[in-house]
Design a protein around this motif. Sequence first.
Motif, PDB file in Angstrom:
ATOM      1  N   TYR A 518      11.564  21.730  32.700  1.00  0.00           N
ATOM      2  CA  TYR A 518      11.572  22.984  33.468  1.00  0.00           C
ATOM      3  C   TYR A 518      11.901  22.657  34.913  1.00  0.00           C
ATOM      4  N   TRP A 519      12.796  23.455  35.538  1.00  0.00           N
ATOM      5  CA  TRP A 519      13.073  23.281  36.963  1.00  0.00           C
ATOM      6  C   TRP A 519      12.970  24.634  37.651  1.00  0.00           C
ATOM      7  N   SER A 520      12.326  24.623  38.834  1.00  0.00           N
ATOM      8  CA  SER A 520      11.972  25.874  39.496  1.00  0.00           C
ATOM      9  C   SER A 520      13.143  26.518  40.206  1.00  0.00           C
ATOM     10  N   PHE A 521      14.110  25.730  40.692  1.00  0.00           N
ATOM     11  CA  PHE A 521      15.212  26.294  41.458  1.00  0.00           C
ATOM     12  C   PHE A 521      16.004  27.310  40.638  1.00  0.00           C
ATOM     13  N   GLY A 522      16.226  27.021  39.389  1.00  0.00           N
ATOM     14  CA  GLY A 522      16.904  27.964  38.505  1.00  0.00           C
ATOM     15  C   GLY A 522      15.959  28.746  37.630  1.00  0.00           C
ATOM     16  N   ASN A 523      14.655  28.399  37.703  1.00  0.00           N
ATOM     17  CA  ASN A 523      13.624  29.036  36.874  1.00  0.00           C
ATOM     18  C   ASN A 523      14.035  29.035  35.401  1.00  0.00           C
ATOM     19  N   ARG A 524      14.417  27.841  34.926  1.00  0.00           N
ATOM     20  CA  ARG A 524      14.878  27.703  33.553  1.00  0.00           C
ATOM     21  C   ARG A 524      14.165  26.541  32.876  1.00  0.00           C
ATOM     22  N   ALA A 525      14.219  26.547  31.558  1.00  0.00           N
ATOM     23  CA  ALA A 525      13.610  25.479  30.769  1.00  0.00           C
ATOM     24  C   ALA A 525      14.487  25.186  29.561  1.00  0.00           C
ATOM     25  N   PRO A 556      20.907  20.784  36.568  1.00  0.00           N
ATOM     26  CA  PRO A 556      21.567  20.363  37.812  1.00  0.00           C
ATOM     27  C   PRO A 556      20.591  19.695  38.773  1.00  0.00           C
ATOM     28  N   PHE A 557      21.102  18.735  39.527  1.00  0.00           N
ATOM     29  CA  PHE A 557      20.302  18.081  40.571  1.00  0.00           C
ATOM     30  C   PHE A 557      20.655  18.710  41.923  1.00  0.00           C
ATOM     31  N   TYR A 558      21.815  18.389  42.473  1.00  0.00           N
ATOM     32  CA  TYR A 558      22.285  19.057  43.694  1.00  0.00           C
ATOM     33  C   TYR A 558      23.800  19.171  43.722  1.00  0.00           C
ATOM     34  N   LYS A 559      24.498  18.070  43.487  1.00  0.00           N
ATOM     35  CA  LYS A 559      25.952  18.090  43.615  1.00  0.00           C
ATOM     36  C   LYS A 559      26.597  19.101  42.684  1.00  0.00           C
ATOM     37  N   GLU A 560      26.003  19.309  41.495  1.00  0.00           N
ATOM     38  CA  GLU A 560      26.575  20.262  40.543  1.00  0.00           C
ATOM     39  C   GLU A 560      26.515  21.696  41.053  1.00  0.00           C
ATOM     40  N   LEU A 561      25.636  21.960  42.028  1.00  0.00           N
ATOM     41  CA  LEU A 561      25.443  23.319  42.530  1.00  0.00           C
ATOM     42  C   LEU A 561      26.416  23.685  43.649  1.00  0.00           C
ATOM     43  N   ARG A 562      27.014  22.688  44.307  1.00  0.00           N
ATOM     44  CA  ARG A 562      27.795  22.927  45.516  1.00  0.00           C
ATOM     45  C   ARG A 562      29.287  22.898  45.227  1.00  0.00           C
ATOM     46  N   TYR A 569      25.664  27.468  44.190  1.00  0.00           N
ATOM     47  CA  TYR A 569      25.572  28.398  43.065  1.00  0.00           C
ATOM     48  C   TYR A 569      24.203  28.188  42.420  1.00  0.00           C
ATOM     49  N   LYS A 570      23.305  29.118  42.682  1.00  0.00           N
ATOM     50  CA  LYS A 570      21.910  28.931  42.311  1.00  0.00           C
ATOM     51  C   LYS A 570      21.624  29.203  40.843  1.00  0.00           C
ATOM     52  N   ASP A 571      22.539  29.862  40.157  1.00  0.00           N
ATOM     53  CA  ASP A 571      22.259  30.274  38.779  1.00  0.00           C
ATOM     54  C   ASP A 571      22.920  29.358  37.756  1.00  0.00           C
TER      55      ASP A 571
END
Length: 811
Positions: A518-525, A556-562, A569-571
């Motif tokens: 589970y990761w909180s930034f995307g609120n997904r599991a 995603p960690f970080y690079k995949e989001l940017r 891209y937060k989602d």
Amino acid sequence: MTLKGFIITVLFFIRTININAQDYSKVSGKITDENNTPVFGATIAVIETTTGIITDKDGKFEVAVPADKVVTIEISFLGYERVTIPVKVASGKTYYFERQLIPSLEKIDEVTIESRYERVGTMDRINIKSIDMLPSATGGVESLLSSFGASLKSEFSSQYSVRGGNFDENLVYINDVEIYRPLLVRAGQQEGLSIINSNLVSSLQFSAGGFDAQYGDKMSSVLDIRYKRPSAFGGSFTGSLLGATAHLEGASKNRKFTAIGGIRYKSNQYLLKNLQTKGDYKPSYLDFQSYLTYDVNKWLEISILGNISQNNYKVVPESKNTEFGTYQQTLSFTVFYDGQELDRFDTYLGAVTLDFKPGEKTSLKLIGSVFNTLERVTYDIQGQYWINVLDNTIGSETQGDSIMNIGVGTFFEHARNYLAAKVYSLEHKGSYYSSSNNLKWGIKVQAEEIDDRIRDWEMIDSAGYSIPYSDNEVNLYKTTISKNHLFNTRITGYLQNTFTFKSDFAEYYLTAGIRGHYWSFGNRAVVSPRAVLTIAPYWLKKISFRAAAGFYYQPPFYKELRDPEGTLYKDIKAQKSVHYLLGAQYGFKLWDRPFIFSGELFYKHLWNLVPYKVDDVNIQYLPQYTARGYTTGVEFKINGEFVKDAESWASFSIMRAMEDIYKDYYLLPDKTVVWPGYYRRPTDQLVNFGLFFQDYFPNNPDYKVHLNLSFASRIPYGTPNYNRPDLNIPMKPYRRVDIGLSKSLKNHQLFRQYANMWLNFEIFNLFGLKNQASYEWIKSIKNDDANFPSSFAVPNYLTGRIFNVKIVGHF
């Protein structure tokens, strides 16, 4: 205290420390062969329990035994007679012995070479005995992986891709601690040292897919490394034209306290001078690592892992000249530079592990770790360039000279990029062994905080016109200005068990497990079940079969989001894959020497992918798109003594990795809609071959030859147009041969006090082949009359043939 003072203090502490504390029941020792050479990988088993370990590269081991009871220690190793030793160790005591193994005349199928669970799963144990002799510009453990299915594409970088995945899809662990790497590295020259210090390594396992649930959430591979627990004082040092290393290790008299530490210094200046871009290069890479253990009592052990790394890269470029194109039309690209680049990457890692063993069959670990990276990439570089057509007429007086100018311009590149990241984690890991089960579980809480400031732009002026051209204003060719802050919390856990059962025909090992993330930034599991079945038939003792299937999700960690413009891209969902593997392993004898041959078929189904482009070692993700894909292929590996007492290994694979961006299309001039469908992934390599071969002079083993060969077929390289991957152009195949000649100095009177001393002469890129790191896209104003395009893909080549001298000593 300065870094230098800290390093000297710790190394002195390792040498002199002597702690007196309460003893408990252990058996330790050293195993050597008939030549008194330490034996790496010998199995040490306690017959009365399920305990089993292997010796490290120095032939040393330590194993816990029941106190005040007679137990049998069994030693076995391929090609040598089995040894059994009954011992009885009083409570609070340690029994130490050394044993020399005797070569066996038995058949290979009558010799046990693996401990109880060594044949289970998809992890391959890699012999690192010859790592010091491996001719490699990187000099790291990762160089060995090219012979085990991984693909390395640069002598400057320790990054590797596995079965169609990228660098960010590989898990690396050191003593149960997950390892991270800097995020702003754009080129291999900036990277410096691999975090893995090969002088400290005792064992190395690698899986190219289908790994157990105990390992984390990445889609490609896992590299599991264990640092040594020394039993006596020792050390090593190396020195070469590329840098130097040194390490010390030791233990207290009662061996309750052990310590090992190493320092490394590297400068690629000697290599960088061989690049096409001439200039003043001043790289400097410094690294210190230590691993300490202390047995508080017979139930509790404390261990500390630490790393400090400082990588500095400075270059003042002067000029560059590259010839490219085809035989029919040969072009040259010449550029003169002004300005400089200054980069710095500081990373810190600390981890503390409490290992509580309430019984011989149970281990309960609590691991706390902190990772911190501070990164800076700054440059202001101006280049004035010319693109010319060369005369390629054979016999012409002007052959090789410029006969036409087709492009002239100036570019200016500016960057002030800064990143700070911290990763905190607290993890519990447990295990329980019994006669038919090997139960493992774990739960981990992790917090991540990343601050990222990007400010870079590029201006291109071609023939007096700013590109992109406008009648009204001067435009920049590319601009990225962003400031992002991310805080994320992860909770992960796993549960797995290895079931052992038998039939009249075979012994079976089934490892089944499940992971949650589970990761909180995307609120997904996500939930990932995985399973591996190993079959060892009684009627074919030389052969074992294995099958694996499982879900491998990568949040995603970080690079995949940017994206390339710096927008987050937060989602973004987790990238997902399912692995299917079928494999077999066959042990046999050739020339009366042992060999192991293995083969594996693999297929990976991929979806929710974040497409990306690769430029050298920089991965630029495109989170505005989503893709699906697949990877399939076959891989073969062999290792053994092609030359007596000199182990070699090789791997060969055929693979296809494809990808399809959802809902992507483009329009033809007549407005026809084209759906491109599947295209090659950036790491798609049809053929991959790796070989490490050792030999020595007949009747004079003091002279040895080591050869490291790599071949990887063409991979696609992305164009500036992100949404047209079907237009990607292929890079040249990667072809490289490194060779080393070693002379033992151990028998020289000046070095007799050393355990080993070698002088190595190495040739990197023996045949001087031109390998590409990337392409540089050069823009100009299009000239339709001359029938030349408005952009050119100019290759950036890696180093040519280079000579190196290295000395290696062990004491």
